[in-house]
Design a protein around this motif. Sequence first.
Motif, PDB file in Angstrom:
ATOM      1  N   ILE A  20       0.838  -1.205   0.000  1.00  0.00           N
ATOM      2  CA  ILE A  20       0.000   0.000   0.000  1.00  0.00           C
ATOM      3  C   ILE A  20       0.874   1.256   0.000  1.00  0.00           C
ATOM      4  CG2 ILE A  20      -1.700   1.324   1.302  1.00  0.00           C
ATOM      5  CD1 ILE A  20      -2.850  -1.298   2.303  1.00  0.00           C
ATOM      6  N   HIS A  21       1.927   1.258   0.808  1.00  0.00           N
ATOM      7  CA  HIS A  21       2.813   2.425   0.845  1.00  0.00           C
ATOM      8  C   HIS A  21       3.516   2.630  -0.491  1.00  0.00           C
ATOM      9  CE1 HIS A  21       2.416   3.882   4.904  1.00  0.00           C
ATOM     10  NE2 HIS A  21       2.584   2.663   5.404  1.00  0.00           N
ATOM     11  N   ASP A  22       3.884   1.561  -1.162  1.00  0.00           N
ATOM     12  CA  ASP A  22       4.492   1.685  -2.496  1.00  0.00           C
ATOM     13  C   ASP A  22       3.520   2.347  -3.467  1.00  0.00           C
ATOM     14  OD1 ASP A  22       6.887   0.582  -1.740  1.00  0.00           O
ATOM     15  OD2 ASP A  22       6.390  -1.450  -2.422  1.00  0.00           O
ATOM     16  N   ILE A  23       2.252   1.947  -3.400  1.00  0.00           N
ATOM     17  CA  ILE A  23       1.228   2.534  -4.268  1.00  0.00           C
ATOM     18  C   ILE A  23       1.031   4.008  -3.939  1.00  0.00           C
ATOM     19  CG2 ILE A  23      -1.224   2.479  -4.875  1.00  0.00           C
ATOM     20  CD1 ILE A  23      -1.146  -0.547  -4.313  1.00  0.00           C
ATOM     21  N   LEU A  24       0.966   4.338  -2.663  1.00  0.00           N
ATOM     22  CA  LEU A  24       0.734   5.726  -2.260  1.00  0.00           C
ATOM     23  C   LEU A  24       1.910   6.613  -2.631  1.00  0.00           C
ATOM     24  CD1 LEU A  24      -0.913   5.198   1.263  1.00  0.00           C
ATOM     25  CD2 LEU A  24      -2.024   5.601  -0.946  1.00  0.00           C
ATOM     26  N   ARG A  25       3.133   6.084  -2.524  1.00  0.00           N
ATOM     27  CA  ARG A  25       4.302   6.868  -2.939  1.00  0.00           C
ATOM     28  C   ARG A  25       4.249   7.174  -4.433  1.00  0.00           C
ATOM     29  NH1 ARG A  25       7.168   4.180   1.365  1.00  0.00           N
ATOM     30  NH2 ARG A  25       7.343   2.276   0.112  1.00  0.00           N
ATOM     31  N   TYR A  26       3.813   6.214  -5.201  1.00  0.00           N
ATOM     32  CA  TYR A  26       3.676   6.433  -6.643  1.00  0.00           C
ATOM     33  C   TYR A  26       2.609   7.485  -6.935  1.00  0.00           C
ATOM     34  CZ  TYR A  26       2.312   5.673 -11.486  1.00  0.00           C
ATOM     35  OH  TYR A  26       1.998   5.863 -12.805  1.00  0.00           O
ATOM     36  N   LEU A  27       1.457   7.362  -6.278  1.00  0.00           N
ATOM     37  CA  LEU A  27       0.372   8.317  -6.499  1.00  0.00           C
ATOM     38  C   LEU A  27       0.768   9.719  -6.058  1.00  0.00           C
ATOM     39  CD1 LEU A  27      -2.719   6.212  -5.357  1.00  0.00           C
ATOM     40  CD2 LEU A  27      -2.056   6.789  -7.689  1.00  0.00           C
ATOM     41  N   ARG A  28       1.579   9.812  -5.000  1.00  0.00           N
ATOM     42  CA  ARG A  28       2.033  11.120  -4.518  1.00  0.00           C
ATOM     43  C   ARG A  28       2.795  11.865  -5.612  1.00  0.00           C
ATOM     44  NH1 ARG A  28       3.102  15.387  -3.665  1.00  0.00           N
ATOM     45  NH2 ARG A  28       3.860  16.501  -1.838  1.00  0.00           N
ATOM     46  N   LYS A  29       3.501  11.137  -6.452  1.00  0.00           N
ATOM     47  CA  LYS A  29       4.281  11.754  -7.525  1.00  0.00           C
ATOM     48  C   LYS A  29       3.489  11.909  -8.818  1.00  0.00           C
ATOM     49  CE  LYS A  29       8.683   9.891  -5.822  1.00  0.00           C
ATOM     50  NZ  LYS A  29       9.842   9.014  -6.129  1.00  0.00           N
ATOM     51  N   ALA A  30       2.541  10.990  -9.057  1.00  0.00           N
ATOM     52  CA  ALA A  30       1.920  10.930 -10.380  1.00  0.00           C
ATOM     53  C   ALA A  30       0.455  11.346 -10.431  1.00  0.00           C
ATOM     54  CB  ALA A  30       2.054   9.503 -10.938  1.00  0.00           C
ATOM     55  N   ASP A  31      -0.282  11.159  -9.352  1.00  0.00           N
ATOM     56  CA  ASP A  31      -1.736  11.343  -9.447  1.00  0.00           C
ATOM     57  C   ASP A  31      -2.320  11.736  -8.088  1.00  0.00           C
ATOM     58  OD1 ASP A  31      -4.374  11.332 -10.116  1.00  0.00           O
ATOM     59  OD2 ASP A  31      -4.453   9.262 -10.798  1.00  0.00           O
ATOM     60  N   MET A  32      -2.231  13.005  -7.755  1.00  0.00           N
ATOM     61  CA  MET A  32      -2.721  13.474  -6.464  1.00  0.00           C
ATOM     62  C   MET A  32      -4.243  13.366  -6.348  1.00  0.00           C
ATOM     63  SD  MET A  32      -0.443  14.350  -4.236  1.00  0.00           S
ATOM     64  CE  MET A  32      -1.342  15.460  -3.146  1.00  0.00           C
ATOM     65  N   THR A  34      -6.225  11.019  -7.413  1.00  0.00           N
ATOM     66  CA  THR A  34      -6.551   9.666  -6.959  1.00  0.00           C
ATOM     67  C   THR A  34      -6.186   9.493  -5.489  1.00  0.00           C
ATOM     68  OG1 THR A  34      -6.195   8.763  -9.170  1.00  0.00           O
ATOM     69  CG2 THR A  34      -6.123   7.206  -7.328  1.00  0.00           C
ATOM     70  N   LEU A  35      -5.092  10.127  -5.080  1.00  0.00           N
ATOM     71  CA  LEU A  35      -4.672  10.048  -3.680  1.00  0.00           C
ATOM     72  C   LEU A  35      -5.748  10.643  -2.775  1.00  0.00           C
ATOM     73  CD1 LEU A  35      -2.146   8.933  -2.292  1.00  0.00           C
ATOM     74  CD2 LEU A  35      -1.237  11.246  -2.242  1.00  0.00           C
ATOM     75  N   TYR A  36      -6.328  11.784  -3.190  1.00  0.00           N
ATOM     76  CA  TYR A  36      -7.412  12.384  -2.398  1.00  0.00           C
ATOM     77  C   TYR A  36      -8.636  11.465  -2.348  1.00  0.00           C
ATOM     78  CZ  TYR A  36      -5.293  16.975  -1.662  1.00  0.00           C
ATOM     79  OH  TYR A  36      -4.493  18.006  -1.232  1.00  0.00           O
ATOM     80  N   SER A  37      -8.881  10.773  -3.451  1.00  0.00           N
ATOM     81  CA  SER A  37     -10.040   9.862  -3.481  1.00  0.00           C
ATOM     82  C   SER A  37      -9.869   8.709  -2.509  1.00  0.00           C
ATOM     83  CB  SER A  37     -10.232   9.316  -4.903  1.00  0.00           C
ATOM     84  OG  SER A  37     -10.477  10.352  -5.819  1.00  0.00           O
ATOM     85  N   CYS A  38      -8.624   8.320  -2.267  1.00  0.00           N
ATOM     86  CA  CYS A  38      -8.364   7.198  -1.349  1.00  0.00           C
ATOM     87  C   CYS A  38      -8.803   7.512   0.075  1.00  0.00           C
ATOM     88  CB  CYS A  38      -6.869   6.852  -1.351  1.00  0.00           C
ATOM     89  SG  CYS A  38      -6.267   6.153  -2.896  1.00  0.00           S
ATOM     90  N   ASN A  44      -9.059   3.346   7.895  1.00  0.00           N
ATOM     91  CA  ASN A  44      -7.682   2.850   7.951  1.00  0.00           C
ATOM     92  C   ASN A  44      -6.851   3.367   6.783  1.00  0.00           C
ATOM     93  OD1 ASN A  44      -8.151   1.393  10.300  1.00  0.00           O
ATOM     94  ND2 ASN A  44      -8.774  -0.462   9.187  1.00  0.00           N
ATOM     95  N   LEU A  45      -7.436   3.333   5.583  1.00  0.00           N
ATOM     96  CA  LEU A  45      -6.701   3.837   4.421  1.00  0.00           C
ATOM     97  C   LEU A  45      -6.513   5.343   4.524  1.00  0.00           C
ATOM     98  CD1 LEU A  45      -5.338   3.157   1.774  1.00  0.00           C
ATOM     99  CD2 LEU A  45      -7.535   3.462   0.613  1.00  0.00           C
ATOM    100  N   CYS A  46      -7.502   6.031   5.074  1.00  0.00           N
ATOM    101  CA  CYS A  46      -7.389   7.477   5.266  1.00  0.00           C
ATOM    102  C   CYS A  46      -6.170   7.813   6.128  1.00  0.00           C
ATOM    103  CB  CYS A  46      -8.660   8.018   5.905  1.00  0.00           C
ATOM    104  SG  CYS A  46      -8.642   9.793   6.208  1.00  0.00           S
ATOM    105  N   LYS A  47      -5.960   7.063   7.197  1.00  0.00           N
ATOM    106  CA  LYS A  47      -4.805   7.299   8.072  1.00  0.00           C
ATOM    107  C   LYS A  47      -3.489   7.106   7.345  1.00  0.00           C
ATOM    108  CE  LYS A  47      -7.055   6.001  12.431  1.00  0.00           C
ATOM    109  NZ  LYS A  47      -7.070   5.026  13.558  1.00  0.00           N
ATOM    110  N   LEU A  48      -3.470   6.167   6.408  1.00  0.00           N
ATOM    111  CA  LEU A  48      -2.244   5.927   5.651  1.00  0.00           C
ATOM    112  C   LEU A  48      -2.002   7.005   4.597  1.00  0.00           C
ATOM    113  CD1 LEU A  48      -2.520   2.056   5.039  1.00  0.00           C
ATOM    114  CD2 LEU A  48      -1.080   3.233   6.711  1.00  0.00           C
ATOM    115  N   VAL A  49      -3.083   7.551   4.050  1.00  0.00           N
ATOM    116  CA  VAL A  49      -2.976   8.511   2.945  1.00  0.00           C
ATOM    117  C   VAL A  49      -2.597   9.915   3.424  1.00  0.00           C
ATOM    118  CG1 VAL A  49      -4.283   9.699   1.138  1.00  0.00           C
ATOM    119  CG2 VAL A  49      -4.519   7.225   1.434  1.00  0.00           C
ATOM    120  N   ILE A  50      -3.155  10.347   4.544  1.00  0.00           N
ATOM    121  CA  ILE A  50      -2.980  11.721   5.019  1.00  0.00           C
ATOM    122  C   ILE A  50      -1.500  12.156   5.062  1.00  0.00           C
ATOM    123  CG2 ILE A  50      -3.174  13.192   7.072  1.00  0.00           C
ATOM    124  CD1 ILE A  50      -5.675  13.103   5.434  1.00  0.00           C
TER     125      ILE A  50
END
Length: 539
Positions: A20-32, A34-38, A44-50
């Motif tokens: 999940i962290h690998d995916i979020l790191r990618y989204l942080r660089k490529a698709d913010m 989608t990151l907000y949609s997460c 639980n996912l909200c805590k990881l995304v913030i």
Amino acid sequence: MSKEMQEKTIGFDSFPVEIIHDILRYLRKADMSTLYSCIRVNRNLCKLVIPYIWNNPMPNTYSLINLEIFINLFDEKDKNLLKNQYELDIDDTYQPLFNYTSYIKVLDPRGVRRAAFYWLKNYYVQKFPYSDIYVDFKNNPIIDIIEKSLLRIILKNSSKIENLILDFAEKYQDIPSCNIFLLKELQQGGEGGESNQSEQLSHGIREITKLSIMNPSLKRFDNIQEFLDLLPTICTNIKKIKFYDLFFIEPTMELKLCNVIKSQRNLTSINLTYNIFGLISVIRHQRNSLKKLVLRYIHHNDICLFNTFDQLINLEFLEINECFPINIILEPLIRANLKLVTLKIIDIEGIEGKYDLVESIIKSSGSTLKHLSLNIYVDLIEDKLPLSKLCPNLIHLDLKVSIRVIDEDDDIDVESKKQPTIFNYIDSLKHLKNLHLEFAFYVIGYFEEFDQYINFINFPSLRFISLKDQHYSSNFFKRWFEHFSTMFNKITFYIDSESDEYYFDPLDDFVQEMNDNGLSLVYTFDGYSNFVATDRILC
């Protein structure tokens, strides 16, 4: 419940956290977006995304941040000023779900001021929709109050500021008092005992590992000067330093920046742009730890200035971009017997007459070299060792290939020699995955049947190839497609939209015909044609 039903009910929470962290790191660089949609998926996912969203929230361009989530943390004095003296309707009772400032890792004071500026403009637009209230970015007491309050909150509550970005451009005027950056106001007048003060000392900018400074002002601002004096005394663990666009750096400021470099314990990366010669002279102080060196637009004839480069024996990444004369930089680096992983030499003159120096560095690096970028003249590599002999483990190769202007008196048989030279030079790189060739000055069009040699190169591991040129020929593209379609799933032609219809229409028809075979056509405006093949067919 059957096993099949259990598999269907497995939720997203069952994913390993590392993935999940690998995916979020990618989204942080490529698709913010989608990151907000997460955030809305579940708690639980909200805590990881913030933490990823709030890593660097301050705007570089026009964007709004909801400052109400910070206002309840402002000092009472500042809140009273905003409400009573400046008559702002602010809600200081809002309680955010997270302590957002604790996640901030990148501090850009100019971004903080922009956040205050855009918020205030939007506030007036909403409250007075028919008013033409002007908000001065430089001189506005309301922005000053919000900026300082935000900085205090970030520096006090962030668990660790890793990256400090300072833009000293004159349009921004001076920076806030350095007491804010050092939290001196809290230490001197704050409440609590020694343990509380000790905890505060771990915050602020003391633990930064990256420092970027750009655009020094022509004016001498007191707070900037004082801050640069204090910076090397409080920040000694910086790993990466980047000084760029320092067009008008004056001697006093250059000396202060030199002290910043010298004060670091284990500096691993230095990036210098333009003629900041004093900074070049102090690089030797980091010779044992320095692994990455980037020099751009350095023009200087003093050989002594670069002599100590032979001490940079631990370099792994070297980039020299349009520096002149390049030989006085390369010669001491040859003596260092470098073992580079990445070498980039970008020179508008195509390292004319200097290729032997470059070849020496490539040869000393040998099997460790994985990434290579060069501007070369075709005739200068005639009879030179191929890259497969010099650096057989290359993974990424980027070449800009040119032809020298040949005088009539030069004893060079261009027509007979140059066609296969570039392909002999790059052939048989068994580990190469990414290849980019840019042919400048009509190299392909200059040589008859030049494109046919591409059929004979051997790159068994290739995953991406890009062939770029100003010369346009639909026949070239068709032959390349016929060859590379046997190896790649996806091929795209990038064509200048102003190309002659005589060439354009037949290619367009060909793309339509081959559309089912993974071929597409994209129109561009840069005057170049580009052939790109990706997604290797795995046998």
